[in-house]
Design an enzyme around this catalytic site. Structure first.
Site, PDB file in Angstrom:
ATOM      1  N   ILE A   1      -8.176   7.489   9.638  1.00 51.08           N
ATOM      2  CA  ILE A   1      -9.394   8.402   9.640  1.00 51.08           C
ATOM      3  C   ILE A   1     -10.444   7.631  10.433  1.00 51.08           C
ATOM      4  CG2 ILE A   1     -11.355   9.439   8.428  1.00 51.08           C
ATOM      5  CD1 ILE A   1      -9.360   9.653   5.819  1.00 51.08           C
TER       6      ILE A   1
ATOM      7  N   TYR B   1       0.593  -1.369   0.052  1.00 48.58           N
ATOM      8  CA  TYR B   1      -0.036   0.125   0.020  1.00 48.58           C
ATOM      9  C   TYR B   1       0.888   1.223   0.212  1.00 48.58           C
ATOM     10  CZ  TYR B   1      -3.418   3.274   1.935  1.00 48.58           C
ATOM     11  OH  TYR B   1      -4.223   4.334   2.262  1.00 48.58           O
TER      12      TYR B   1
ATOM     13  N   LYS C   1       1.145   4.169  -2.822  1.00 49.03           N
ATOM     14  CA  LYS C   1       0.937   5.605  -2.844  1.00 49.03           C
ATOM     15  C   LYS C   1       2.277   6.560  -3.095  1.00 49.03           C
ATOM     16  CE  LYS C   1      -3.333   5.224  -1.427  1.00 49.03           C
ATOM     17  NZ  LYS C   1      -4.443   6.047  -2.365  1.00 49.03           N
TER      18      LYS C   1
HETATM   19  N1  SER Z   1      -5.709   4.058   7.431  1.00 46.49           N
HETATM   20  C1  SER Z   1      -4.794   3.519   6.420  1.00 46.49           C
HETATM   21  C2  SER Z   1      -4.197   2.198   6.596  1.00 46.49           C
HETATM   22  O1  SER Z   1      -4.392   1.823   7.885  1.00 46.49           O
HETATM   23  C3  SER Z   1      -3.471   4.533   6.280  1.00 46.49           C
HETATM   24  O2  SER Z   1      -3.885   5.395   5.376  1.00 46.49           O
HETATM   25  O3  SER Z   1      -4.280   1.484   5.870  1.00 46.49           O
END
Ligand code: SER
Length: 313
Positions: free
Chosen positions: A172, A142, A146
């Site tokens: 978030i 991930y 990004k």
């Molecule tokens: N909230 C996301 C995650 O834990 C981080 O961008 O993958």
């Protein structure tokens, strides 16, 4: 001015972004799309579609048919699930972005929002007050997607003038729609667990601090960035964004002030290693300077909103 297309509209951010975009611009201007048909949180006046961002032809047809000028590309695979689906995560996170960037390059759309993440940082990045420009050696699929996406966004801006804007979201925190398989999800699960059984078994160690933000702040940051005069933006890739930082122990203590007999246990799994590779806190002073960003939700206010919000579901 055309309409706004949200891709990945049934996800954690999508559901709440649509709400705010509808209030701001009118529901009839909002086209919500997701790979799965929307069943919950339907807003009257919004057009809901089924769309796979990997289907470039259908994406182009949708953009033309609905007179789209702005795209919010939220479809992505988050950190924890991506580790279990490496190839698909890479394809979805990267190809989806290219499809949308190319639509802007070819002048079908005018503006793009694409979220990046604190996952662009890795074990060699500074841990505390992590600056905007620093070592980026992410250790998750991930994070690698990004980080690469950020480079491509800047490339498309500099080479082709594509107006793509981005934030490095922290974890978030929200209650209206479940998160999509991230490492920071513990800070949401914990609230559901308080309400359901007054205890929580946490997959992150007690002292691991991570940067987090309450959803209302994250949405406001997104809309402020999108509505800002591009000339004011000094970052052409993705802005560091920060709200609060806390560890599982600290959030549990804040919860205990309200639910005094709440208890927490710790059972770290692979997600703890991901958390350990990320910063504890973020320096977002450039966002604060360029577009006057300022967060509103501290830990106490976040805990109150979450505990109350979940009981209203
Ligand atoms: N909230 C996301 C995650 O834990 C981080 O961008 O993958």
């Amino acid at each position: 001015m055309g309409n706004k297309l949200i891709i990945g509209s049934s996800g954690q951010i999508g559901v709440e972004l649509i709400e705010q975009l509808s209030k701001l611009h009118g529901a009839d201007k909002i086209i919500a799309s997701d790979i799965k048909p929307a069943t919950k949180n339907i807003i009257e006046g919004v057009t809901y579609l089924t769309l796979d961002v990997l289907d470039k032809e259908k994406l182009l047809d949708t953009v033309k048919k609905y007179n789209i000028s702005e795209v919010y590309l939220l479809a992505a695979m988050l950190s924890a699930v991506a580790e279990k689906n490496i190839q698909f995560a890479w394809d979805l996170n990267m190809k989806g972005l290219f499809h949308v960037l190319d639509l802007a390059k070819e002048n079908y759309i005018k503006k793009i929002f694409w979220p990046s993440s604190i996952a662009v940082f890795g074990p060699t990045s500074p841990k505390i007050g992590t600056p905007q420009t620093t070592i980026l050696e992410p250790s998750t699929v991930y994070g690698i997607s990004k980080m690469s996406g950020e480079r491509w966004c800047e490339y498309y801006f500099l080479k082709y003038g594509v107006d793509v804007r981005s934030l490095r979201y922290p974890g978030i925190i929200s209650y209206k729609s479940p998160p999509g398989g991230g490492t920071t999800d513990y800070a949401i699960e914990i609230f559901h667990s308080v309400i359901n059984k007054n205890s929580y078994d946490c997959f992150i160690e007690e002292d691991v601090q991570l940067p987090m933000i309450y959803m209302d702040d994250a949405i406001r940051a997104t809309l402020e960035l999108m509505n800002c005069d591009r000339k004011k933006l000094s970052i052409n890739s993705s802005y560091n964004l920060s709200g609060i930082s806390f560890s599982p122990k600290e959030i549990a203590l804040a919860i205990k002030k309200i639910h005094t007999d709440f208890s927490i246990t710790y059972n770290p799994d692979f997600r703890n290693n991901i958390a350990l590779s990320w910063p504890s806190s973020i320096d977002d002073s450039i966002a604060r300077k360029d577009w006057l960003w300022s967060h509103e939700f501290n830990l106490e206010k976040t805990v109150e909103k979450m505990l109350f919000g979940i009981t209203t579901l």
